[in-house]
Enzyme design. Structure first.
Site, mmCIF file in Angstrom:
data_model
loop_
_atom_site.group_PDB
_atom_site.id
_atom_site.type_symbol
_atom_site.label_atom_id
_atom_site.label_comp_id
_atom_site.label_asym_id
_atom_site.label_seq_id
_atom_site.Cartn_x
_atom_site.Cartn_y
_atom_site.Cartn_z
ATOM 1 N N THR A 176 0.693 -1.406 -0.117
ATOM 2 C CA THR A 176 0.575 -0.128 0.386
ATOM 3 C C THR A 176 1.052 1.234 0.152
ATOM 4 O O THR A 176 1.895 1.043 0.540
ATOM 5 C CB THR A 176 -0.619 0.085 0.855
ATOM 6 N N GLU A 319 -5.785 -3.675 0.311
ATOM 7 C CA GLU A 319 -6.296 -4.664 1.704
ATOM 8 C C GLU A 319 -7.353 -5.780 2.015
ATOM 9 O O GLU A 319 -7.695 -6.355 2.375
ATOM 10 C CB GLU A 319 -6.410 -4.368 3.343
ATOM 11 N N LYS A 428 -12.504 18.652 11.374
ATOM 12 C CA LYS A 428 -13.204 18.551 12.813
ATOM 13 C C LYS A 428 -13.774 20.385 12.937
ATOM 14 O O LYS A 428 -12.760 20.872 13.450
ATOM 15 C CB LYS A 428 -12.347 17.745 13.578
ATOM 16 N N TRP A 433 -17.914 16.980 12.797
ATOM 17 C CA TRP A 433 -16.940 16.824 11.577
ATOM 18 C C TRP A 433 -17.702 17.368 9.892
ATOM 19 O O TRP A 433 -18.962 17.160 9.096
ATOM 20 C CB TRP A 433 -17.577 15.161 11.185
HETATM 21 P P1 ADP Z 1 -3.699 3.998 -1.102
HETATM 22 O O1 ADP Z 1 -4.302 5.208 -1.314
HETATM 23 O O2 ADP Z 1 -3.404 4.157 0.205
HETATM 24 O O3 ADP Z 1 -2.712 3.726 -2.090
HETATM 25 P P2 ADP Z 1 -5.583 1.476 -1.939
HETATM 26 O O4 ADP Z 1 -5.424 2.229 -2.768
HETATM 27 O O5 ADP Z 1 -5.651 0.586 -1.315
HETATM 28 O O6 ADP Z 1 -4.339 2.743 -0.516
HETATM 29 O O7 ADP Z 1 -6.882 2.685 -1.351
HETATM 30 C C1 ADP Z 1 -7.729 2.882 0.024
HETATM 31 C C2 ADP Z 1 -8.793 4.216 -0.118
HETATM 32 O O8 ADP Z 1 -9.119 4.470 -1.232
HETATM 33 C C3 ADP Z 1 -9.154 3.650 0.862
HETATM 34 O O9 ADP Z 1 -9.488 3.620 2.173
HETATM 35 C C4 ADP Z 1 -10.615 4.838 0.950
HETATM 36 O O10 ADP Z 1 -10.339 5.881 1.619
HETATM 37 C C5 ADP Z 1 -10.058 5.498 -1.228
HETATM 38 N N1 ADP Z 1 -11.282 4.100 -2.091
HETATM 39 C C6 ADP Z 1 -10.898 3.583 -2.112
HETATM 40 N N2 ADP Z 1 -11.957 3.854 -3.271
HETATM 41 C C7 ADP Z 1 -13.306 5.407 -3.166
HETATM 42 C C8 ADP Z 1 -14.487 5.035 -3.376
HETATM 43 N N3 ADP Z 1 -15.342 4.489 -4.254
HETATM 44 N N4 ADP Z 1 -14.764 6.433 -2.395
HETATM 45 C C9 ADP Z 1 -14.673 7.327 -1.780
HETATM 46 N N5 ADP Z 1 -12.977 6.665 -1.087
HETATM 47 C C10 ADP Z 1 -11.901 5.223 -1.667
#
Ligand code: ADP
Length: 531
Positions: A176, A319, A428, A433
């Protein structure tokens, strides 16, 4: 009890065998970085994957060893995945947009043995070679002569039987792109990958069949290419790959190859819209576009739906393999007005069979599915992480396997999930929020706004107040007043940003999302004029 079913380990090479046997002639098209194009088939991918498996064994790669790739989407990258997995290896996709210290860290942490890379990333390889301690062999996917991927395959005859093993063996490793601390490795098993792939075929998910022509804009290094390299094999879909993510090229490929399915992060579609506005071009055969990785803005969903294209709004994480939820048409879809349909898809949607979701407050109390109570989103299921790679601290889930996503969400009574923010991005204000995601999405709905980021800055009375950073579209004269007036129609008055600033560009993560930590860092000493 006497009688029963056969044991059939759910192993990834079976997906490829199926595609090569039942859909052998279905094409895999690649548009390379140098503009050339090649066409192969699922049978061709399977033949080359066997050759690669032989070659890797000859190099001394053993079952469980990590084979890394540093590459965009193309047929040889697909061969590398299936070949390395087929000989029992674990494919580690490296994101080329990571910083050098992250690249060094993950290469060594994964203990990669071999690296396959694109010529375009040769400078990264040259730079990182002294840092990577375990990589013994480097091959260039699109290079010539010795040291090229093709030369490696040319030595083999392809007479090879896949390594057998259990379905819980590892097959993929993806880190990640953590924005703080070291990246963490997510290990996928054959079993989790196969079940996830089959799930993706469902109508409410990617809706894939052998008729599908799939152009994944999401790179294969971003969360397993969202599982498409495995799912498409299960039905023998046609793949169209582009090693370059340029809207003009993508649009041309989509039209010529009659692409029906595409998938990518919102940023990609912003780029496509700009291309469409500037040239009058538009992809003409698309049926389903999947947008995920960050929240798809309502205005984006609306525009694509007005083209007669279904929008799948996907939520997931590295994940979660990555599919967690999908905002697809609901049971009463046909009775809904167009506006309600767009509203529906703007939420992140429902889980497929296998995934379970719940929302808890900061003390861990279960929140009702009332569409209002927001809290931390937790997830579990057979393709959700249990423990990070080589993480001595143990499983990252609680005793009942719930994994805390770090996202803030509400669950609606109909099971639809709606992300309100990432826990660390929530603004916040006076104990209440404000969702940065909602502010940003409302802002990009305003004519003339190309991209927007909302962050909280210090306020002596309210703790934090939102400010909005806006990138204007080329030639746009949109003003602060225009934006505030537009926002006022979409969010509560107390959510309106205290200040709106125009910026040239915004920083992005390695997977194309807004890099909020960098923006917050930049504004950490910022003083609001009126505070
Ligand atoms: P990173 O962004 O840390 O590289 P990931 O690609 O695994 O890792 O990202 C996962 C995160 O992306 C989720 O926990 C969420 O915050 C965000 N995310 C993914 N898809 C969506 C969506 N459709 N709407 C909002 N947030 C999203």
């Amino acid at each position: 009890m006497l009688g029963g079913m056969q044991d059939f380990e759910l192993r990834v090479p079976r997906l490829l065998d199926h595609a090569a046997r039942e859909h052998w002639g279905r094409e895999i098209v690649t548009r390379w970085a140098d503009g050339s194009e090649t066409r192969t088939t699922w049978a061709g991918i399977a033949r080359d994957a066997r050759k690669l498996a032989q070659a890797l064994e000859r190099l001394g790669v053993k079952k469980g060893d990590r084979v890394a790739t540093l590459a965009m989407n193309h047929s040889r990258h697909l061969v590398a995945w299936y070949g390395a997995i087929g000989m029992g290896g674990v494919v580690h996709t490296i994101n080329p947009r990571l910083f050098d210290d992250q690249l060094a860290f993950i290469g060594n942490h994964a203990e990669d043995r071999v690296l396959f890379y694109d010529k375009a990333f040769a400078p990264i390889v040259e730079r990182m070679k002294p840092e990577w301690r375990t990589i013994q062999h480097y091959y260039c996917f699109d290079g010539d002569g010795r040291g090229s991927f093709e030369a490696l395959l040319a030595q083999e005859d392809g007479n090879y039987a896949w390594v057998e093993g259990g379905e819980r063996d590892p097959c993929m490793l993806c880190y990640t792109s953590g924005t703080t601390g070291n990246p963490k490795g997510v290990v996928y098993s054959h079993r989790s990958s196969v079940i996830h792939a089959i799930t993706e075929l469902q109508p409410a998910e990617f809706d894939l069949s052998t008729q599908s022509v799939v152009l994944p804009i999401v790179p294969m290094f971003h969360a397993v290419g969202w599982g498409l390299p495995f799912a498409c094999a299960a039905v023998g879909a046609k793949f169209v790959f582009s090693a370059v993510n340029e809207p003009r090229i993508l649009c041309e490929l989509m039209n010529r190859e009659k692409v029906t399915h595409s998938a990518g992060v919102p940023t990609v579609w912003f780029g496509m819209f700009q291309h469409m506005d500037a040239t009058g071009d538009a992809p003409g055969h698309l049926k389903i576009v999947t947008i995920g990785g960050s929240a798809a803005p309502r205005a984006m969903i609306e525009r694509i739906m007005k083209m007669g294209v279904r929008v799948n709004h996907a939520w997931g994480m590295t994940e979660t393999s990555p599919i967690g939820t999908m905002g697809a048409p609901s049971a009463d879809w046909d009775e809904m007005s167009f506006d309600s349909q767009v509203d529906q898809v703007s939420k992140q949607g429902k889980v497929p069979f296998g995934v379970e979701l719940r929302v808890v407050d900061d003390e861990g109390n279960l929140q009702p599915r009332d569409g209002q109570s927001s809290g931390r989103l937790q997830v579990r299921g057979p393709w959700v992480i249990r423990q990070y790679f080589q993480d001595e601290s143990g499983p990252c889930v609680d005793a009942d396997n719930w994994f805390d996503t770090g996202d803030v969400a509400v669950l609606h009574p109909d099971g639809v999930m709606q992300i309100t923010d990432r826990a660390k991005d929530v603004i916040k204000s006076g104990g209440e929020w404000i969702s940065s995601v909602e502010l940003e999405n409302a802002a990009v709905g305003c004519a003339g706004v190309a991209e927007a980021a909302a962050i909280g800055v210090y306020h002596p009375r309210w703790d934090e107040r939102p400010i909005l950073l806006v990138v204007r579209k080329p030639d746009s004269q949109v003003s602060v007043e225009d934006i505030q007036a537009h926002l006022a129609q979409h969010v509560a008055k107390w959510w309106l940003p205290d200040e709106v600033h125009f910026v040239e560009s915004l920083p992005h993560t390695a997977t194309g999302k807004l890099l909020k930590t960098a923006i917050r860092e930049q504004y950490k000493d910022f003083k609001l004029a009126a505070a």
